[in-house]
Write a protein that holds these residues in place. Structure first.
Motif, PDB file in Angstrom:
ATOM      1  N   THR A 123       4.630 -45.762 -30.560  1.00 17.16           N
ATOM      2  CA  THR A 123       4.343 -46.665 -31.911  1.00 17.16           C
ATOM      3  C   THR A 123       3.065 -46.663 -32.261  1.00 17.16           C
ATOM      4  O   THR A 123       2.239 -47.020 -31.649  1.00 17.16           O
ATOM      5  CB  THR A 123       5.207 -47.832 -32.000  1.00 17.16           C
ATOM      6  OG1 THR A 123       6.538 -47.960 -31.767  1.00 17.16           O
ATOM      7  CG2 THR A 123       4.906 -48.668 -33.288  1.00 17.16           C
ATOM      8  N   THR A 170       7.520 -45.658 -35.779  1.00 13.11           N
ATOM      9  CA  THR A 170       7.974 -46.941 -34.957  1.00 13.11           C
ATOM     10  C   THR A 170       9.096 -46.371 -34.272  1.00 13.11           C
ATOM     11  O   THR A 170      10.077 -46.170 -34.560  1.00 13.11           O
ATOM     12  CB  THR A 170       8.213 -47.910 -36.047  1.00 13.11           C
ATOM     13  OG1 THR A 170       7.369 -48.054 -36.866  1.00 13.11           O
ATOM     14  CG2 THR A 170       8.568 -49.159 -35.414  1.00 13.11           C
ATOM     15  N   SER A 191      11.571 -48.186 -31.652  1.00  6.94           N
ATOM     16  CA  SER A 191      12.312 -49.270 -30.997  1.00  6.94           C
ATOM     17  C   SER A 191      12.887 -49.241 -29.728  1.00  6.94           C
ATOM     18  O   SER A 191      13.410 -48.292 -29.228  1.00  6.94           O
ATOM     19  CB  SER A 191      13.272 -49.725 -32.085  1.00  6.94           C
ATOM     20  OG  SER A 191      14.358 -48.814 -32.051  1.00  6.94           O
TER      21      SER A 191
END
Length: 125
Positions: A91, A122, A124
């Motif tokens: 990220t 990004t 996750s």
């Protein structure tokens, strides 16, 4: 003068893939070595990958080797970064850069002459 515009960032789950593009305009694209860097909040800009003018030589940071692939299409004035097996630690804002060291694969920011604005990636968990 060279203008660089990145695209392709976004939100992806760990293990997923993204393909970043960097479109160049201005002076002759094929005379530049190109690189990708990334910068996470509170951290210094970090080298990711570089490619020489023809695409015959590439170089990667150890942290992305085997997962990321840099390539270029000189006819389209574009450099790409294919990112596979993404991890949360990937990220960052990803920036492309152009270097007048045509035949090299520079790894330090000071060897690059032009920079894009960056695209957010990004990952996750």
């Amino acid at each position: 003068q060279v203008q660089l515009v990145e695209s392709g960032g976004g939100l992806v789950q760990a293990g997923g893939s993204l393909r970043l593009s960097c479109a160049a305009s201005g002076r002759t694209f094929s005379s530049y070595a190109m690189g990708w860097f990334r910068q996470a909040p509170g951290k210094e800009r970090e080298f990711v990958a570089a490619i020489n003018w023809s695409g015959s030589n590439t170089y990667y940071a150890d942290s992305v080797k085997g997962r990321f692939t840099i390539s270029r299409g000189n006819a389209k004035n574009t450099v790409y970064l294919q990112m596979n097996s993404l991890k949360p630690e990937d990220t960052a804002v990803y920036l492309c850069a152009a270097s007048q060291l045509t035949y090299a694969t520079p790894v330090t920011t000071t060897l690059y002459d032009y920079w894009g604005q960056g695209t957010q990636v990004t990952v996750s968990s």
